[in-house]
Design an enzyme around this catalytic site. Sequence first.
Site, PDB file in Angstrom:
ATOM      1  N   ASP A 162     -57.707 -40.442  13.276  1.00 31.78           N
ATOM      2  CA  ASP A 162     -57.005 -39.169  13.213  1.00 31.78           C
ATOM      3  C   ASP A 162     -56.066 -39.067  14.400  1.00 31.78           C
ATOM      4  O   ASP A 162     -56.127 -39.880  15.328  1.00 31.78           O
ATOM      5  CB  ASP A 162     -57.990 -37.981  13.166  1.00 31.78           C
ATOM      6  N   ASN A 183     -69.185 -28.423  13.596  1.00 28.03           N
ATOM      7  CA  ASN A 183     -69.182 -27.853  12.245  1.00 28.03           C
ATOM      8  C   ASN A 183     -69.351 -28.941  11.184  1.00 28.03           C
ATOM      9  O   ASN A 183     -69.005 -28.734  10.033  1.00 28.03           O
ATOM     10  CB  ASN A 183     -67.882 -27.069  12.005  1.00 28.03           C
ATOM     11  N   HIS A 186     -67.699 -31.707  10.902  1.00 26.12           N
ATOM     12  CA  HIS A 186     -66.536 -32.471  10.466  1.00 26.12           C
ATOM     13  C   HIS A 186     -66.701 -33.947  10.848  1.00 26.12           C
ATOM     14  O   HIS A 186     -67.410 -34.272  11.797  1.00 26.12           O
ATOM     15  CB  HIS A 186     -65.221 -31.875  10.990  1.00 26.12           C
ATOM     16  N   GLU A 191     -62.404 -30.946   8.015  1.00 28.46           N
ATOM     17  CA  GLU A 191     -63.128 -29.718   8.324  1.00 28.46           C
ATOM     18  C   GLU A 191     -63.941 -29.249   7.108  1.00 28.46           C
ATOM     19  O   GLU A 191     -63.690 -29.701   5.980  1.00 28.46           O
ATOM     20  CB  GLU A 191     -62.120 -28.629   8.725  1.00 28.46           C
TER      21      GLU A 191
HETATM   22  P1  PGA Z   1     -66.788 -35.272  20.548  1.00 28.37           P
HETATM   23  O1  PGA Z   1     -66.008 -35.071  19.181  1.00 28.37           O
HETATM   24  O2  PGA Z   1     -67.240 -36.705  20.573  1.00 28.37           O
HETATM   25  O3  PGA Z   1     -65.759 -34.976  21.606  1.00 28.37           O
HETATM   26  O4  PGA Z   1     -67.922 -34.310  20.554  1.00 28.37           O
HETATM   27  C1  PGA Z   1     -66.571 -35.532  17.998  1.00 28.37           C
HETATM   28  C2  PGA Z   1     -65.775 -34.983  16.844  1.00 28.37           C
HETATM   29  O5  PGA Z   1     -65.249 -33.865  16.931  1.00 28.37           O
HETATM   30  O6  PGA Z   1     -65.697 -35.686  15.813  1.00 28.37           O
END
Ligand code: PGA
Length: 243
Positions: free
Chosen positions: A67, A136, A138, A143
Amino acid sequence: MKIEILETYEELSKRAAELILNYVNTNPSLNLALPTGGTPLATYSELRKLFSQGKADFSKANIFQIDEYVGLPPEHPQSYVHYLTKEIISPLKIPKENITFYNALTDNPQEETSDYEQTLKSIGYPDLMGLGIGHNSHIAFNEPGTSFTSRTHIVDLAEKTIEANSRFFNNKDEVPKQAFTTGLATIMDSKNILLLASGEGKAEAVAKSFQGEVSEEHPASILQKHPSTTILLDKEAASKLKL
Ligand code: PGA
């Protein structure tokens, strides 16, 4: 789906590096999609260490990003191109020609999504896709509510995601509101998936996604249907699982 619970974040990161390296050693020219965010930082640090000991050769791997923020220049410290270049691509001396990045500055973001999906399709969907998970549920930037049939697309980031990612920016207003993301169907086309989650903040998302019902409200839950997914958790991230 296989769940491994490690005692600490450090152990989780070592195990993740070991698994990634096993895939690369088995197939040096594999297609490898790499995650960003806070969670994989120690995994990349471990891979750098292994590289400096002559134990990790990623020179033939084809690297993809999962992404990217729309409109953030590649030299911006929070762009994922910058992140991956700094954490793994430069230190492991992965050749430029092996790398497929989103063009975040494109005049035509919609076309960029179909081009990216087409490139993935023609080079080959990832042999290994590394993932994190959001609070959440994702995965990548898919999302809650994203269709399980989605391909590479543009998303409006959820408020919760903007909030979580604002820690990497000077303030919340600087966080881009849109991102390119590999879709859920695209992720499911990967041959193998490795998802990392660390910390109590992820415990609920982990329990709902991997022990709850498969639902678009919890995008990561689709991985329950993937034939080769490994979930690596530290104790805190696993704390709400029924074992
Ligand atoms: P993080 O992000 O490793 O910074 O917690 C993970 C994500 O949002 O997929």
